[in-house]
Design a protein around this motif. Structure first.
Motif, mmCIF file in Angstrom:
data_model
loop_
_atom_site.group_PDB
_atom_site.id
_atom_site.type_symbol
_atom_site.label_atom_id
_atom_site.label_comp_id
_atom_site.label_asym_id
_atom_site.label_seq_id
_atom_site.Cartn_x
_atom_site.Cartn_y
_atom_site.Cartn_z
ATOM 1 N N ALA A 1 -0.909 -22.879 -20.384
ATOM 2 C CA ALA A 1 -1.026 -22.030 -19.194
ATOM 3 C C ALA A 1 -1.277 -22.941 -17.993
ATOM 4 C CB ALA A 1 -2.151 -21.013 -19.328
ATOM 5 N N LEU B 1 -2.911 -16.051 -20.691
ATOM 6 C CA LEU B 1 -2.951 -15.790 -19.256
ATOM 7 C C LEU B 1 -4.296 -15.214 -18.840
ATOM 8 C CD1 LEU B 1 -1.519 -15.744 -16.538
ATOM 9 C CD2 LEU B 1 -0.601 -13.481 -17.128
ATOM 10 N N ALA C 1 2.021 -18.646 -18.639
ATOM 11 C CA ALA C 1 1.272 -18.814 -19.875
ATOM 12 C C ALA C 1 2.165 -18.463 -21.054
ATOM 13 C CB ALA C 1 0.021 -17.929 -19.883
#
Length: 351
Positions: free
Chosen positions: A67, A102, A96
């Motif tokens: 990410a 995320l 991500a």
């Protein structure tokens, strides 16, 4: 001690150089990544405006990025110091591997800004976590492309098809440009357009950097419409990873009756179809830009809201909009040079 905390994210996040090869490999694996995530775009902004570029990343136990997002460290006399991903960029959300990664990245990012006492502005919607102020700033318009441009052409609104045909009947021709010599005619048209709209012109140094970092290396091109030997409209497209972005559209208003703007947009679409691109992003439209929204939707695009996320600081206040309207009237009523001078002096401070 405070300076050290600001410079370095917590252990779960890392600060990395913008040209870290792990980032280039990571974004190439992400279908939602666009040229706005690419080092070429970030370096063009950093070089032109004097901002410090870096990455905030989260890596797994093997050091692979899972990410992250590019960031510019912006210091503005008008709005202070902020970390932005990215200024002067329509849309650049974190990337991500999955939704869980995320969310974790967003939570750690929020902890970082609290510890560092530095606000962060993300040009995209972060997950719904505490401490994030999400504001709708406009709309995006996305058009799915096909391998056969003729098939896509048949699906366009009848008015769009008619105007493109009109341009060709009137003798307009199209040329795609990527050379240094194409900068000057584009810049002249862009200058005219910015003054007509009453907004400052980006510094010439930005376009010099854009050409050197993005256009010449093959990450974009300009579609020109010519009337005889005269360029009368241009659309600058960014192209990478299957997504084509219409970033700057410019034209000479005395030739609008020939519909050159439609022709250059179609030239970009046709190129995208022929080169295997899957999506055209028409760029961000302000919430009150009804005419421009209608134009973009007339191409058969899907309208989506665009949100920006703010951590550790508020979204821009309504006063910013009032100041913008005053500046618009001044630029439109002043000689053309005022538009360029205003950009050279003020544009960097408006991030």
């Amino acid at each position: 001690m405070l300076a050290q905390r600001i410079a370095n994210p917590p252990a779960t996040l890392q600060r990395a150089a913008i040209d870290d090869p792990r980032w280039t490999a990571f974004i190439a694996s992400q279908p939602d990544a666009t040229l706005f995530h690419h080092p070429a775009w970030v370096q063009a902004l950093a070089e032109a405006y004097g901002y410090d570029p870096f990455l905030i990343i989260h890596a797994d136990e093997d050091g692979n990025i899972v990410a992250g997002m590019p960031v510019l460290d912006v210091r503005s006399a008008l709005r202070g110091r902020r970390r932005i991903s990215l200024p002067f960029t329509d849309y650049c959300p974190p990337l991500a591997r999955n939704a869980q990664r995320l969310t974790f990245f967003a939570e750690e990012l929020n902890r970082w800004q609290i510890d560092a006492q530095s606000s962060i502005e993300v040009h995209g919607a972060l997950p719904d976590i505490g401490g994030v102020d999400r504001v709708q700033v406009g709309f995006g318009h996305l058009l799915s492309l096909e391998q056969d441009p003729a098939r896509l052409f048949s699906r366009l609104h009848p008015n769009i098809r008619r105007w493109i045909r009109k341009s060709l009947r009137e003798g307009l021709t199209v040329r795609l440009g990527t050379s240094p010599a194409d900068l000057e005619p584009f810049y002249r048209l862009h200058w005219q357009t910015r003054r007509r709209l009453g907004v400052p012109l980006q510094p010439r140094s930005f376009f010099d950097s854009l050409w050197r970092r993005v256009i010449e290396p093959g990450f974009g091109f300009v579609a020109f419409a010519y009337f005889g030997e005269r360029p009368i409209a241009a659309d600058l497209f960014l192209a990478w990873n299957g997504t084509l972005i219409g970033k700057f559209n410019a034209s000479d208003r005395q030739f609008w009756s020939l519909r050159p703007n439609n022709l250059v947009v179609w030239a970009g679409i046709e190129w995208g179809c022929q080169n295997g691109y899957r999506l055209l992003d028409f760029g961000k439209t302000d919430r009150h830009g009804g005419g421009l929204r209608n134009f973009k939707m007339s191409w058969g695009s899907t309208e989506v809201p665009i949100f920006y996320s703010y951590l550790g600081g508020p979204a821009p206040s309504p006063l910013d909009g009032l100041a913008s309207r005053v500046l618009t009237r001044v630029i439109q009523a002043s000689p053309p040079v005022v538009c360029r001078v205003a950009g050279e002096l003020l544009y960097r401070q408006c991030a």
